[in-house]
Design a protein around this motif. Structure first.
Motif, PDB file in Angstrom:
ATOM      1  N   MET A   1       0.829  -1.177   0.000  1.00  0.00           N
ATOM      2  CA  MET A   1       0.000   0.000   0.000  1.00  0.00           C
ATOM      3  C   MET A   1       0.879   1.248   0.000  1.00  0.00           C
ATOM      4  O   MET A   1       1.846   1.330   0.736  1.00  0.00           O
ATOM      5  CB  MET A   1      -0.856  -0.006   1.259  1.00  0.00           C
ATOM      6  CG  MET A   1      -2.323   0.041   0.987  1.00  0.00           C
ATOM      7  SD  MET A   1      -3.251  -0.017   2.535  1.00  0.00           S
ATOM      8  CE  MET A   1      -4.692   0.672   1.928  1.00  0.00           C
ATOM      9  N   ALA A   2       0.483   2.204  -0.756  1.00  0.00           N
ATOM     10  CA  ALA A   2       1.242   3.446  -0.870  1.00  0.00           C
ATOM     11  C   ALA A   2       0.882   4.377   0.289  1.00  0.00           C
ATOM     12  O   ALA A   2      -0.213   4.301   0.834  1.00  0.00           O
ATOM     13  CB  ALA A   2       0.932   4.118  -2.202  1.00  0.00           C
ATOM     14  N   PRO A   3       1.822   5.264   0.675  1.00  0.00           N
ATOM     15  CA  PRO A   3       1.561   6.201   1.768  1.00  0.00           C
ATOM     16  C   PRO A   3       0.299   7.046   1.571  1.00  0.00           C
ATOM     17  O   PRO A   3      -0.411   7.354   2.526  1.00  0.00           O
ATOM     18  CB  PRO A   3       2.812   7.085   1.803  1.00  0.00           C
ATOM     19  CG  PRO A   3       3.878   6.265   1.151  1.00  0.00           C
ATOM     20  CD  PRO A   3       3.177   5.394   0.165  1.00  0.00           C
ATOM     21  N   ALA A   7      -3.175   7.766   4.057  1.00  0.00           N
ATOM     22  CA  ALA A   7      -3.748   9.083   4.351  1.00  0.00           C
ATOM     23  C   ALA A   7      -5.217   9.119   3.963  1.00  0.00           C
ATOM     24  O   ALA A   7      -6.055   9.661   4.710  1.00  0.00           O
ATOM     25  CB  ALA A   7      -2.967  10.172   3.626  1.00  0.00           C
ATOM     26  N   ALA A   8      -5.562   8.522   2.807  1.00  0.00           N
ATOM     27  CA  ALA A   8      -6.963   8.490   2.376  1.00  0.00           C
ATOM     28  C   ALA A   8      -7.799   7.656   3.335  1.00  0.00           C
ATOM     29  O   ALA A   8      -8.926   8.042   3.697  1.00  0.00           O
ATOM     30  CB  ALA A   8      -7.070   7.939   0.954  1.00  0.00           C
ATOM     31  N   ASP A   9      -7.263   6.528   3.779  1.00  0.00           N
ATOM     32  CA  ASP A   9      -7.983   5.691   4.745  1.00  0.00           C
ATOM     33  C   ASP A   9      -8.177   6.427   6.066  1.00  0.00           C
ATOM     34  O   ASP A   9      -9.253   6.374   6.663  1.00  0.00           O
ATOM     35  CB  ASP A   9      -7.222   4.385   4.996  1.00  0.00           C
ATOM     36  CG  ASP A   9      -7.319   3.414   3.830  1.00  0.00           C
ATOM     37  OD1 ASP A   9      -8.152   3.644   2.927  1.00  0.00           O
ATOM     38  OD2 ASP A   9      -6.560   2.415   3.840  1.00  0.00           O
ATOM     39  N   ALA A  10      -7.145   7.109   6.548  1.00  0.00           N
ATOM     40  CA  ALA A  10      -7.243   7.849   7.804  1.00  0.00           C
ATOM     41  C   ALA A  10      -8.309   8.933   7.707  1.00  0.00           C
ATOM     42  O   ALA A  10      -9.088   9.130   8.646  1.00  0.00           O
ATOM     43  CB  ALA A  10      -5.890   8.455   8.166  1.00  0.00           C
ATOM     44  N   ALA A  11      -8.379   9.618   6.579  1.00  0.00           N
ATOM     45  CA  ALA A  11      -9.397  10.658   6.386  1.00  0.00           C
ATOM     46  C   ALA A  11     -10.794  10.052   6.372  1.00  0.00           C
ATOM     47  O   ALA A  11     -11.732  10.590   6.967  1.00  0.00           O
ATOM     48  CB  ALA A  11      -9.126  11.434   5.097  1.00  0.00           C
ATOM     49  N   LEU A  12     -10.951   8.909   5.693  1.00  0.00           N
ATOM     50  CA  LEU A  12     -12.248   8.234   5.648  1.00  0.00           C
ATOM     51  C   LEU A  12     -12.679   7.792   7.047  1.00  0.00           C
ATOM     52  O   LEU A  12     -13.823   8.000   7.463  1.00  0.00           O
ATOM     53  CB  LEU A  12     -12.180   7.028   4.705  1.00  0.00           C
ATOM     54  CG  LEU A  12     -13.440   6.160   4.640  1.00  0.00           C
ATOM     55  CD1 LEU A  12     -14.625   6.970   4.109  1.00  0.00           C
ATOM     56  CD2 LEU A  12     -13.188   4.932   3.788  1.00  0.00           C
ATOM     57  N   PHE A  13     -11.753   7.196   7.814  1.00  0.00           N
ATOM     58  CA  PHE A  13     -12.070   6.761   9.173  1.00  0.00           C
ATOM     59  C   PHE A  13     -12.420   7.946  10.075  1.00  0.00           C
ATOM     60  O   PHE A  13     -13.311   7.853  10.922  1.00  0.00           O
ATOM     61  CB  PHE A  13     -10.921   5.956   9.770  1.00  0.00           C
ATOM     62  CG  PHE A  13     -10.774   4.579   9.167  1.00  0.00           C
ATOM     63  CD1 PHE A  13     -11.875   3.765   8.943  1.00  0.00           C
ATOM     64  CD2 PHE A  13      -9.527   4.098   8.815  1.00  0.00           C
ATOM     65  CE1 PHE A  13     -11.737   2.508   8.385  1.00  0.00           C
ATOM     66  CE2 PHE A  13      -9.377   2.844   8.256  1.00  0.00           C
ATOM     67  CZ  PHE A  13     -10.489   2.036   8.039  1.00  0.00           C
ATOM     68  N   ALA A  14     -11.749   9.073   9.894  1.00  0.00           N
ATOM     69  CA  ALA A  14     -12.057  10.277  10.680  1.00  0.00           C
ATOM     70  C   ALA A  14     -13.471  10.757  10.378  1.00  0.00           C
ATOM     71  O   ALA A  14     -14.220  11.131  11.294  1.00  0.00           O
ATOM     72  CB  ALA A  14     -11.035  11.372  10.394  1.00  0.00           C
ATOM     73  N   ARG A  15     -13.874  10.763   9.097  1.00  0.00           N
ATOM     74  CA  ARG A  15     -15.239  11.176   8.740  1.00  0.00           C
ATOM     75  C   ARG A  15     -16.281  10.202   9.304  1.00  0.00           C
ATOM     76  O   ARG A  15     -17.324  10.621   9.796  1.00  0.00           O
ATOM     77  CB  ARG A  15     -15.371  11.291   7.221  1.00  0.00           C
ATOM     78  CG  ARG A  15     -14.683  12.538   6.648  1.00  0.00           C
ATOM     79  CD  ARG A  15     -15.118  12.868   5.218  1.00  0.00           C
ATOM     80  NE  ARG A  15     -15.016  11.760   4.283  1.00  0.00           N
ATOM     81  CZ  ARG A  15     -13.931  11.494   3.535  1.00  0.00           C
ATOM     82  NH1 ARG A  15     -12.871  12.271   3.604  1.00  0.00           N
ATOM     83  NH2 ARG A  15     -13.912  10.474   2.714  1.00  0.00           N
ATOM     84  N   LEU A  16     -15.983   8.897   9.258  1.00  0.00           N
ATOM     85  CA  LEU A  16     -16.905   7.900   9.828  1.00  0.00           C
ATOM     86  C   LEU A  16     -17.058   8.099  11.334  1.00  0.00           C
ATOM     87  O   LEU A  16     -18.169   8.025  11.880  1.00  0.00           O
ATOM     88  CB  LEU A  16     -16.398   6.482   9.549  1.00  0.00           C
ATOM     89  CG  LEU A  16     -16.655   5.926   8.165  1.00  0.00           C
ATOM     90  CD1 LEU A  16     -15.910   4.616   7.959  1.00  0.00           C
ATOM     91  CD2 LEU A  16     -18.147   5.718   7.952  1.00  0.00           C
TER      92      LEU A  16
END
Length: 155
Positions: A1-3, A7-16
């Protein structure tokens, strides 16, 4: 997985997380109640209940110099009778209602064993004043060995 994927996953989890906190917030006090429940469960698993059977706890170190203490974890019960001797030390007579294979008296780094006799009786002579604990290895009906230990008490 690329860095950038992290970051995209962390942003998605923060919104959830924000959506759930808005729609279904954690009930007030839930975290404190859960911490307390886990602590109580650990205490009941790790320590037996100390009950004074007769006299006042101060009697162990007072003029009377005799006390009877009972410890139980719901499966195993231990009764201890603590008596002062003429030398200034103490004698502890004990009884356990389970199949105890090993009984040890622990005071700091000092550990002394005692034989378990008929009817679960054991005794320790020459017990010096100080914080004390009794440890037993109990054999259950299913063959499983389990350690039982009293909370520390002061002689």
């Amino acid at each position: 997985m690329a860095p950038e994927d992290f970051a995209a996953d962390a942003a998605l989890f923060a919104r959830l997380r924000e959506a759930w906190e808005e729609r279904d917030p954690v009930p007030a006090g839930l975290i404190d109640r859960m911490v307390a429940a886990v602590a109580v469960e650990d205490l009941s698993r790790e320590y037996a209940l100390l009950t004074l059977v007769e006299g006042d706890y101060a009697d162990v170190r007072g003029e009377n110099d005799t006390a009877t203490l009972q410890f139980s974890d719901g499966e195993t019960s231990v009764l201890l009778h603590v008596t002062a001797t003429e030398s200034g030390d103490h004698r502890i007579d004990g009884w356990v209602d389970a199949d105890a294979r090993d009984v040890r008296l622990v005071q700091g780094d000092r550990e002394v064993g005692a034989a378990v006799g008929e009817h679960g009786r054991f005794a320790f002579d020459g017990v010096r004043p100080g914080l004390t604990r009794v440890r037993l290895t109990v054999l259950h009906a299913d063959g499983q060995a389990q350690e039982f230990q009293t909370p520390q008490f002061e002689i």
